[in-house]
Design a protein around this motif. Structure first.
Motif, short mmCIF file in Angstrom:
data_model
loop_
_atom_site.label_atom_id
_atom_site.label_comp_id
_atom_site.label_asym_id
_atom_site.label_seq_id
_atom_site.Cartn_x
_atom_site.Cartn_y
_atom_site.Cartn_z
N UNK A 92 0.83 -1.21 0.00
CA UNK A 92 0.00 0.00 0.00
C UNK A 92 0.86 1.26 0.00
N UNK A 93 1.97 1.21 0.72
CA UNK A 93 2.82 2.41 0.79
C UNK A 93 3.40 2.73 -0.58
N UNK A 94 3.61 1.71 -1.40
CA UNK A 94 4.12 1.96 -2.76
C UNK A 94 3.07 2.59 -3.66
N UNK A 95 1.80 2.54 -3.26
CA UNK A 95 0.72 3.10 -4.08
C UNK A 95 0.49 4.58 -3.82
N UNK A 96 1.10 5.16 -2.80
CA UNK A 96 0.85 6.55 -2.44
C UNK A 96 1.38 7.48 -3.53
N UNK A 97 0.57 8.43 -3.94
CA UNK A 97 0.91 9.37 -5.00
C UNK A 97 2.04 10.29 -4.54
N UNK A 98 3.19 10.30 -5.22
CA UNK A 98 4.28 11.19 -4.81
C UNK A 98 3.87 12.66 -4.82
N UNK A 99 3.01 13.06 -5.77
CA UNK A 99 2.60 14.46 -5.84
C UNK A 99 1.83 14.87 -4.59
N UNK A 100 1.10 13.93 -4.01
CA UNK A 100 0.36 14.21 -2.78
C UNK A 100 1.33 14.51 -1.64
N UNK A 101 2.39 13.71 -1.56
CA UNK A 101 3.40 13.95 -0.51
C UNK A 101 4.13 15.26 -0.78
N UNK A 102 4.44 15.55 -2.05
CA UNK A 102 5.07 16.82 -2.38
C UNK A 102 4.22 18.01 -1.98
N UNK A 103 2.92 17.90 -2.20
CA UNK A 103 2.00 18.98 -1.80
C UNK A 103 1.94 19.09 -0.28
N UNK A 104 2.03 17.97 0.42
CA UNK A 104 2.03 17.98 1.88
C UNK A 104 3.27 18.71 2.40
N UNK A 105 4.41 18.48 1.79
CA UNK A 105 5.64 19.19 2.17
C UNK A 105 5.45 20.69 1.96
N UNK A 164 18.79 -13.68 -5.24
CA UNK A 164 18.82 -12.58 -6.19
C UNK A 164 18.92 -11.26 -5.43
N UNK A 165 19.59 -10.26 -6.02
CA UNK A 165 19.80 -8.99 -5.31
C UNK A 165 18.50 -8.21 -5.15
N UNK A 166 18.48 -7.29 -4.21
CA UNK A 166 17.27 -6.47 -4.01
C UNK A 166 17.01 -5.57 -5.20
N UNK A 167 15.75 -5.26 -5.41
CA UNK A 167 15.33 -4.33 -6.45
C UNK A 167 14.64 -3.15 -5.76
N UNK A 168 15.04 -1.94 -6.10
CA UNK A 168 14.53 -0.76 -5.42
C UNK A 168 13.56 0.01 -6.31
N UNK A 169 12.68 0.80 -5.68
CA UNK A 169 11.80 1.67 -6.45
C UNK A 169 12.67 2.64 -7.24
N UNK A 170 12.23 3.06 -8.43
CA UNK A 170 13.09 3.90 -9.29
C UNK A 170 13.59 5.17 -8.63
N UNK A 171 12.79 5.76 -7.75
CA UNK A 171 13.21 7.01 -7.12
C UNK A 171 14.44 6.84 -6.24
#
Length: 422
Positions: A92-105, A164-171
Protein backbone atom coordinates in the motif's frame (compact mmCIF):
# COMPACT_ATOMS: atom_id res chain seq x y z
CA UNK A 1 22.19 33.73 14.56
CA UNK A 2 22.23 31.02 11.86
CA UNK A 3 19.83 28.09 11.87
CA UNK A 4 22.48 25.51 12.69
CA UNK A 5 23.89 27.59 15.55
CA UNK A 6 20.39 27.86 17.02
CA UNK A 7 19.97 24.11 16.69
CA UNK A 8 23.13 23.48 18.68
CA UNK A 9 21.96 25.92 21.35
CA UNK A 10 18.66 24.11 21.59
CA UNK A 11 20.48 20.79 21.95
CA UNK A 12 22.64 22.11 24.80
CA UNK A 13 19.60 23.47 26.63
CA UNK A 14 17.47 20.34 26.12
CA UNK A 15 17.95 18.92 29.60
CA UNK A 16 16.59 22.13 31.12
CA UNK A 17 13.46 22.21 28.94
CA UNK A 18 10.01 21.77 30.50
CA UNK A 19 7.89 18.72 29.83
CA UNK A 20 6.49 18.68 26.30
CA UNK A 21 2.79 19.33 25.78
CA UNK A 22 0.48 16.63 24.52
CA UNK A 23 0.19 16.56 20.74
CA UNK A 24 -2.84 18.23 19.18
CA UNK A 25 -4.79 17.13 16.12
CA UNK A 26 -4.18 19.28 13.07
CA UNK A 27 -6.46 19.07 10.03
CA UNK A 28 -4.96 19.98 6.68
CA UNK A 29 -6.47 20.13 3.18
CA UNK A 30 -4.08 18.81 0.56
CA UNK A 31 -5.16 18.28 -3.04
CA UNK A 32 -8.81 18.07 -1.98
CA UNK A 33 -7.88 15.42 0.59
CA UNK A 34 -8.38 16.15 4.29
CA UNK A 35 -5.49 14.93 6.40
CA UNK A 36 -5.39 14.61 10.16
CA UNK A 37 -1.97 14.96 11.75
CA UNK A 38 -0.52 14.76 15.22
CA UNK A 39 0.95 18.17 15.93
CA UNK A 40 3.78 18.72 18.42
CA UNK A 41 4.12 22.53 18.46
CA UNK A 42 7.43 24.21 19.30
CA UNK A 43 8.87 27.68 18.90
CA UNK A 44 12.06 26.65 17.11
CA UNK A 45 12.87 27.29 13.47
CA UNK A 46 12.54 23.76 11.99
CA UNK A 47 9.54 21.57 11.26
CA UNK A 48 10.02 17.79 11.26
CA UNK A 49 7.43 16.23 8.96
CA UNK A 50 7.10 12.56 9.95
CA UNK A 51 5.71 10.07 7.45
CA UNK A 52 4.43 6.92 9.13
CA UNK A 53 5.95 3.58 8.10
CA UNK A 54 3.82 0.78 6.72
CA UNK A 55 2.76 -0.37 10.21
CA UNK A 56 1.89 3.12 11.48
CA UNK A 57 3.12 5.18 14.40
CA UNK A 58 3.76 3.80 17.87
CA UNK A 59 4.60 4.98 21.36
CA UNK A 60 8.28 5.34 20.52
CA UNK A 61 7.54 7.77 17.67
CA UNK A 62 5.60 9.82 20.20
CA UNK A 63 8.46 9.61 22.68
CA UNK A 64 11.00 10.96 20.19
CA UNK A 65 8.64 13.68 18.91
CA UNK A 66 8.05 14.88 22.50
CA UNK A 67 11.80 15.00 23.11
CA UNK A 68 12.30 16.99 19.91
CA UNK A 69 9.54 19.33 21.04
CA UNK A 70 11.54 20.00 24.22
CA UNK A 71 14.47 20.92 22.00
CA UNK A 72 12.44 23.41 19.97
CA UNK A 73 11.77 21.15 16.95
CA UNK A 74 8.14 21.24 15.85
CA UNK A 75 6.79 17.92 14.54
CA UNK A 76 3.89 16.94 12.32
CA UNK A 77 3.17 13.23 12.19
CA UNK A 78 0.99 12.05 9.32
CA UNK A 79 -0.13 8.47 8.74
CA UNK A 80 -0.75 8.45 4.99
CA UNK A 81 -2.22 4.95 4.87
CA UNK A 82 -4.70 5.72 7.63
CA UNK A 83 -5.75 9.00 6.03
CA UNK A 84 -6.14 7.43 2.59
CA UNK A 85 -8.02 4.39 3.98
CA UNK A 86 -5.41 2.02 2.57
CA UNK A 87 -4.58 -1.32 4.22
CA UNK A 88 -1.39 -1.64 6.24
CA UNK A 89 1.64 -3.01 4.44
CA UNK A 90 4.52 -2.12 2.15
CA UNK A 91 2.42 -2.80 -0.98
CA UNK A 92 0.00 0.00 0.00
CA UNK A 93 2.82 2.41 0.79
CA UNK A 94 4.12 1.96 -2.76
CA UNK A 95 0.72 3.10 -4.08
CA UNK A 96 0.85 6.55 -2.44
CA UNK A 97 0.91 9.37 -5.00
CA UNK A 98 4.28 11.19 -4.81
CA UNK A 99 2.60 14.46 -5.84
CA UNK A 100 0.36 14.21 -2.78
CA UNK A 101 3.40 13.95 -0.51
CA UNK A 102 5.07 16.82 -2.38
CA UNK A 103 2.00 18.98 -1.80
CA UNK A 104 2.03 17.98 1.88
CA UNK A 105 5.64 19.19 2.17
CA UNK A 106 4.66 22.47 0.52
CA UNK A 107 1.70 23.01 2.83
CA UNK A 108 3.82 22.20 5.88
CA UNK A 109 6.46 24.75 4.94
CA UNK A 110 3.95 27.44 3.96
CA UNK A 111 1.75 27.02 7.04
CA UNK A 112 4.60 26.83 9.55
CA UNK A 113 6.93 29.29 7.82
CA UNK A 114 9.80 26.96 8.71
CA UNK A 115 12.21 24.85 6.70
CA UNK A 116 11.13 21.21 6.65
CA UNK A 117 13.04 18.00 7.27
CA UNK A 118 11.40 14.66 6.50
CA UNK A 119 11.57 11.80 8.99
CA UNK A 120 10.51 8.20 8.57
CA UNK A 121 11.57 4.61 9.10
CA UNK A 122 11.35 1.27 7.29
CA UNK A 123 9.14 1.45 4.17
CA UNK A 124 8.14 5.02 5.01
CA UNK A 125 11.37 5.86 3.15
CA UNK A 126 9.53 5.24 -0.15
CA UNK A 127 7.00 8.10 0.11
CA UNK A 128 9.74 10.24 1.66
CA UNK A 129 12.04 9.87 -1.36
CA UNK A 130 9.20 10.13 -3.85
CA UNK A 131 7.67 13.13 -2.08
CA UNK A 132 10.97 15.01 -1.94
CA UNK A 133 11.45 14.49 -5.65
CA UNK A 134 7.90 15.65 -6.42
CA UNK A 135 8.46 18.76 -4.29
CA UNK A 136 11.77 19.48 -6.03
CA UNK A 137 10.09 19.50 -9.44
CA UNK A 138 8.13 22.58 -8.36
CA UNK A 139 10.81 24.12 -6.12
CA UNK A 140 14.25 23.52 -7.70
CA UNK A 141 17.09 24.75 -5.53
CA UNK A 142 14.74 25.90 -2.75
CA UNK A 143 16.44 25.56 0.68
CA UNK A 144 13.04 25.26 2.40
CA UNK A 145 13.44 21.47 2.28
CA UNK A 146 16.48 20.47 4.33
CA UNK A 147 16.53 16.75 3.39
CA UNK A 148 15.47 13.51 5.04
CA UNK A 149 16.46 11.49 8.11
CA UNK A 150 15.61 7.82 7.64
CA UNK A 151 15.78 5.09 10.28
CA UNK A 152 16.73 1.67 8.83
CA UNK A 153 15.08 2.50 5.48
CA UNK A 154 13.59 0.00 3.03
CA UNK A 155 12.90 1.02 -0.56
CA UNK A 156 12.41 -2.41 -2.13
CA UNK A 157 10.11 -2.82 -5.11
CA UNK A 158 9.27 -6.11 -3.45
CA UNK A 159 11.06 -9.06 -1.91
CA UNK A 160 13.05 -10.92 -4.60
CA UNK A 161 13.53 -14.65 -4.77
CA UNK A 162 16.30 -15.99 -2.56
CA UNK A 163 19.74 -15.60 -4.06
CA UNK A 164 18.82 -12.58 -6.19
CA UNK A 165 19.80 -8.99 -5.31
CA UNK A 166 17.27 -6.47 -4.01
CA UNK A 167 15.33 -4.33 -6.45
CA UNK A 168 14.53 -0.76 -5.42
CA UNK A 169 11.80 1.67 -6.45
CA UNK A 170 13.09 3.90 -9.29
CA UNK A 171 13.21 7.01 -7.12
CA UNK A 172 15.98 5.37 -5.10
CA UNK A 173 18.23 5.95 -8.13
CA UNK A 174 16.87 9.48 -8.70
CA UNK A 175 17.48 11.09 -5.33
CA UNK A 176 19.83 14.04 -5.02
CA UNK A 177 18.68 15.58 -1.74
CA UNK A 178 20.92 15.17 1.32
CA UNK A 179 20.07 12.15 3.45
CA UNK A 180 21.00 10.84 6.89
CA UNK A 181 20.48 7.12 7.56
CA UNK A 182 20.34 5.94 11.17
CA UNK A 183 20.72 2.18 10.81
CA UNK A 184 19.94 -0.42 13.46
CA UNK A 185 22.86 -2.84 13.21
CA UNK A 186 20.76 -5.94 13.96
CA UNK A 187 17.90 -5.02 11.63
CA UNK A 188 17.12 -7.57 8.93
CA UNK A 189 17.96 -5.06 6.18
CA UNK A 190 21.48 -4.38 7.47
CA UNK A 191 23.02 -6.66 4.85
CA UNK A 192 21.58 -4.57 2.00
CA UNK A 193 22.72 -1.22 3.38
CA UNK A 194 25.77 -0.89 1.11
CA UNK A 195 23.64 -1.66 -1.97
CA UNK A 196 21.04 0.89 -0.88
CA UNK A 197 23.64 3.61 -0.29
CA UNK A 198 25.16 2.97 -3.72
CA UNK A 199 21.71 3.20 -5.33
CA UNK A 200 20.90 6.46 -3.52
CA UNK A 201 24.20 8.02 -4.57
CA UNK A 202 23.50 7.18 -8.21
CA UNK A 203 21.26 10.25 -8.47
CA UNK A 204 23.68 12.50 -6.60
CA UNK A 205 22.49 12.28 -3.00
CA UNK A 206 24.98 13.00 -0.27
CA UNK A 207 24.27 10.09 2.06
CA UNK A 208 25.48 9.99 5.65
CA UNK A 209 25.19 6.91 7.85
CA UNK A 210 25.27 6.33 11.59
CA UNK A 211 25.11 2.76 12.85
CA UNK A 212 23.25 1.88 16.03
CA UNK A 213 25.00 -1.25 17.37
CA UNK A 214 22.87 -3.75 19.26
CA UNK A 215 19.54 -2.39 17.99
CA UNK A 216 17.11 -4.42 15.90
CA UNK A 217 14.56 -1.69 15.23
CA UNK A 218 14.35 1.54 17.16
CA UNK A 219 10.57 1.86 16.77
CA UNK A 220 9.71 -1.82 17.23
CA UNK A 221 8.05 -2.03 20.64
CA UNK A 222 9.16 -5.66 21.17
CA UNK A 223 12.84 -4.75 20.81
CA UNK A 224 13.57 -4.03 24.45
CA UNK A 225 17.31 -4.65 24.37
CA UNK A 226 19.28 -2.23 26.51
CA UNK A 227 21.23 -1.09 23.46
CA UNK A 228 18.02 -0.28 21.58
CA UNK A 229 16.56 1.68 24.49
CA UNK A 230 19.82 3.61 24.82
CA UNK A 231 19.77 4.50 21.11
CA UNK A 232 16.13 5.52 21.45
CA UNK A 233 17.11 8.00 24.17
CA UNK A 234 19.89 9.33 21.94
CA UNK A 235 17.67 9.62 18.84
CA UNK A 236 16.46 13.21 19.43
CA UNK A 237 20.02 14.53 19.82
CA UNK A 238 21.07 12.62 16.70
CA UNK A 239 18.16 14.10 14.76
CA UNK A 240 19.14 17.62 15.84
CA UNK A 241 22.75 17.02 14.78
CA UNK A 242 21.58 15.53 11.47
CA UNK A 243 19.43 18.61 10.79
CA UNK A 244 22.45 20.78 11.53
CA UNK A 245 24.54 18.76 9.05
CA UNK A 246 21.95 18.51 6.27
CA UNK A 247 21.01 22.18 6.52
CA UNK A 248 24.59 23.27 5.75
CA UNK A 249 24.67 21.36 2.46
CA UNK A 250 23.79 23.08 -0.83
CA UNK A 251 20.47 22.07 -2.33
CA UNK A 252 20.40 20.74 -5.91
CA UNK A 253 19.34 23.20 -8.60
CA UNK A 254 17.25 20.64 -10.45
CA UNK A 255 15.58 17.32 -9.84
CA UNK A 256 17.50 14.13 -10.64
CA UNK A 257 16.27 12.25 -13.68
CA UNK A 258 14.62 8.89 -13.26
CA UNK A 259 16.72 6.13 -14.83
CA UNK A 260 15.61 5.17 -18.33
CA UNK A 261 15.93 1.53 -17.41
CA UNK A 262 15.70 0.73 -13.74
CA UNK A 263 17.56 -2.39 -12.60
CA UNK A 264 14.38 -4.48 -12.48
CA UNK A 265 14.11 -7.90 -14.12
CA UNK A 266 10.78 -8.10 -15.87
CA UNK A 267 10.69 -11.88 -15.66
CA UNK A 268 11.09 -11.92 -11.90
CA UNK A 269 7.95 -12.00 -9.79
CA UNK A 270 8.49 -10.11 -6.56
CA UNK A 271 6.82 -10.90 -3.27
CA UNK A 272 6.71 -13.47 -0.51
CA UNK A 273 6.69 -17.15 -1.45
CA UNK A 274 3.81 -19.44 -0.53
CA UNK A 275 5.70 -22.67 -1.14
CA UNK A 276 8.98 -24.13 -2.35
CA UNK A 277 10.40 -22.13 -5.24
CA UNK A 278 13.17 -23.32 -7.59
CA UNK A 279 16.37 -21.50 -6.71
CA UNK A 280 17.64 -19.03 -9.32
CA UNK A 281 20.85 -17.76 -7.76
CA UNK A 282 24.30 -19.31 -7.42
CA UNK A 283 23.68 -23.00 -6.69
CA UNK A 284 26.82 -23.30 -4.55
CA UNK A 285 26.01 -22.41 -0.91
CA UNK A 286 28.51 -20.34 1.10
CA UNK A 287 30.44 -22.07 3.84
CA UNK A 288 28.50 -22.20 7.09
CA UNK A 289 30.57 -22.77 10.22
CA UNK A 290 28.87 -21.70 13.47
CA UNK A 291 28.24 -22.81 17.02
CA UNK A 292 24.73 -23.69 18.09
CA UNK A 293 23.02 -22.28 21.18
CA UNK A 294 24.67 -25.02 23.29
CA UNK A 295 28.18 -24.31 22.04
CA UNK A 296 28.46 -27.24 19.61
CA UNK A 297 30.20 -26.45 16.30
CA UNK A 298 28.34 -27.13 13.04
CA UNK A 299 29.98 -27.07 9.61
CA UNK A 300 27.73 -27.41 6.57
CA UNK A 301 30.20 -29.79 4.92
CA UNK A 302 29.69 -32.18 7.84
CA UNK A 303 26.29 -32.97 6.31
CA UNK A 304 27.50 -33.64 2.77
CA UNK A 305 25.53 -36.51 1.27
CA UNK A 306 22.33 -35.44 3.03
CA UNK A 307 19.45 -33.26 1.90
CA UNK A 308 19.65 -30.15 4.07
CA UNK A 309 17.14 -27.47 5.01
CA UNK A 310 18.84 -24.28 6.27
CA UNK A 311 16.39 -21.87 7.93
CA UNK A 312 17.39 -18.27 8.75
CA UNK A 313 15.19 -16.70 11.43
CA UNK A 314 15.01 -14.45 14.52
CA UNK A 315 13.01 -14.57 17.74
CA UNK A 316 11.61 -11.06 17.09
CA UNK A 317 10.12 -12.18 13.76
CA UNK A 318 6.50 -13.41 14.28
CA UNK A 319 6.32 -15.44 11.02
CA UNK A 320 9.61 -17.13 11.97
CA UNK A 321 8.18 -18.24 15.29
CA UNK A 322 4.87 -19.29 13.72
CA UNK A 323 6.55 -21.75 11.35
CA UNK A 324 8.62 -23.50 14.05
CA UNK A 325 5.93 -26.14 14.80
CA UNK A 326 5.75 -27.17 11.12
CA UNK A 327 9.56 -27.33 10.99
CA UNK A 328 9.46 -29.58 14.06
CA UNK A 329 6.98 -31.85 12.28
CA UNK A 330 9.16 -31.85 9.18
CA UNK A 331 12.18 -32.94 11.20
CA UNK A 332 10.12 -35.70 12.79
CA UNK A 333 8.92 -37.01 9.41
CA UNK A 334 12.47 -37.33 8.08
CA UNK A 335 14.19 -38.26 11.32
CA UNK A 336 15.40 -41.66 10.11
CA UNK A 337 16.23 -40.59 6.54
CA UNK A 338 19.13 -38.98 4.75
CA UNK A 339 18.10 -35.52 5.89
CA UNK A 340 19.18 -32.66 8.17
CA UNK A 341 17.35 -29.53 9.34
CA UNK A 342 19.39 -26.65 10.77
CA UNK A 343 18.30 -23.15 11.68
CA UNK A 344 20.49 -20.03 11.86
CA UNK A 345 19.45 -17.31 14.26
CA UNK A 346 20.08 -13.81 12.95
CA UNK A 347 22.10 -11.30 14.98
CA UNK A 348 21.07 -12.31 18.49
CA UNK A 349 23.18 -13.36 21.45
CA UNK A 350 23.29 -17.00 22.52
CA UNK A 351 21.75 -16.18 25.91
CA UNK A 352 18.79 -14.48 24.19
CA UNK A 353 18.24 -17.54 22.00
CA UNK A 354 18.59 -19.97 24.93
CA UNK A 355 15.99 -18.01 26.88
CA UNK A 356 13.63 -18.29 23.90
CA UNK A 357 14.28 -22.02 23.59
CA UNK A 358 13.18 -22.50 27.20
CA UNK A 359 9.73 -21.22 26.22
CA UNK A 360 9.32 -22.55 22.65
CA UNK A 361 9.98 -26.16 21.64
CA UNK A 362 12.52 -26.34 18.82
CA UNK A 363 13.58 -29.88 17.82
CA UNK A 364 16.52 -29.01 15.59
CA UNK A 365 19.90 -27.29 16.03
CA UNK A 366 19.85 -23.49 16.32
CA UNK A 367 23.11 -21.93 15.14
CA UNK A 368 24.09 -18.46 16.35
CA UNK A 369 24.95 -15.85 13.70
CA UNK A 370 25.60 -13.20 16.33
CA UNK A 371 26.64 -10.33 14.05
CA UNK A 372 24.51 -11.29 11.02
CA UNK A 373 27.54 -11.94 8.81
CA UNK A 374 26.39 -15.36 7.63
CA UNK A 375 22.91 -14.12 6.70
CA UNK A 376 24.54 -11.36 4.67
CA UNK A 377 26.75 -13.84 2.83
CA UNK A 378 23.71 -16.01 2.09
CA UNK A 379 21.94 -12.90 0.69
CA UNK A 380 19.05 -13.13 3.12
CA UNK A 381 16.71 -10.15 2.67
CA UNK A 382 13.53 -11.26 4.47
CA UNK A 383 12.96 -13.35 7.56
CA UNK A 384 12.39 -16.21 7.66
CA UNK A 385 14.37 -17.36 4.62
CA UNK A 386 15.07 -21.02 3.97
CA UNK A 387 17.35 -22.86 1.58
CA UNK A 388 16.96 -26.49 0.50
CA UNK A 389 20.24 -28.14 -0.49
CA UNK A 390 20.47 -31.49 -2.21
CA UNK A 391 22.84 -34.30 -1.25
CA UNK A 392 25.44 -33.08 -3.77
CA UNK A 393 25.61 -29.67 -2.14
CA UNK A 394 23.53 -27.66 -4.64
CA UNK A 395 20.84 -25.22 -3.56
CA UNK A 396 17.67 -26.48 -5.23
CA UNK A 397 14.88 -24.48 -3.58
CA UNK A 398 14.50 -21.21 -1.70
CA UNK A 399 11.67 -19.75 0.35
CA UNK A 400 11.65 -16.08 1.39
CA UNK A 401 8.69 -16.38 3.79
CA UNK A 402 7.08 -18.66 6.36
CA UNK A 403 5.31 -21.71 4.93
CA UNK A 404 3.82 -24.97 6.23
CA UNK A 405 6.84 -27.24 6.02
CA UNK A 406 4.85 -30.44 6.45
CA UNK A 407 2.56 -29.61 3.53
CA UNK A 408 2.26 -32.73 1.29
CA UNK A 409 3.77 -30.92 -1.72
CA UNK A 410 6.79 -29.87 0.32
CA UNK A 411 7.21 -33.39 1.68
CA UNK A 412 7.00 -34.87 -1.82
CA UNK A 413 9.64 -32.46 -3.16
CA UNK A 414 12.04 -33.28 -0.32
CA UNK A 415 11.47 -37.05 -0.71
CA UNK A 416 12.29 -36.68 -4.41
CA UNK A 417 15.61 -35.02 -3.51
CA UNK A 418 16.37 -37.84 -1.08
CA UNK A 419 15.61 -40.43 -3.78
CA UNK A 420 18.07 -38.62 -6.07
CA UNK A 421 20.85 -39.07 -3.51
CA UNK A 422 23.74 -40.98 -5.13
Amino acid sequence: MSLHVKLIALLLLATASPLAADPATLTLDVQDEEFELRHYPAEGEVLALWLAPDNGFGERHDQVARALQQQGIESWQVDLLENLFLPRGSASIREIDPALVGSLIERAQRRSGKPVVLLSNSYGAIPALRGMRAWQQDHPGDPALIGAILFSPDTHQGIPSLGLPPQYVPETYASNMPLMILQSARNGNRGQLDDLIAALRTGGSQVFVQMMPGATSLFYEEDKAQATLAHLQQAPARIVRAIHLLDKLPKPEKVAALPEETPVRGDEQLGLDIGLKPFRGDWSPPVLDLEDANGRQHLIDDYTGKVRVINFWATWCPPCVEEIPSLNRLREQFDSENFELISVNYAQRADEVKEFLQEVEVNFPVLIDQDGTEADRWQVIAFPSTYVIDAEGRIRYGVNAAIEWDDPQVIDALRQLIRETP
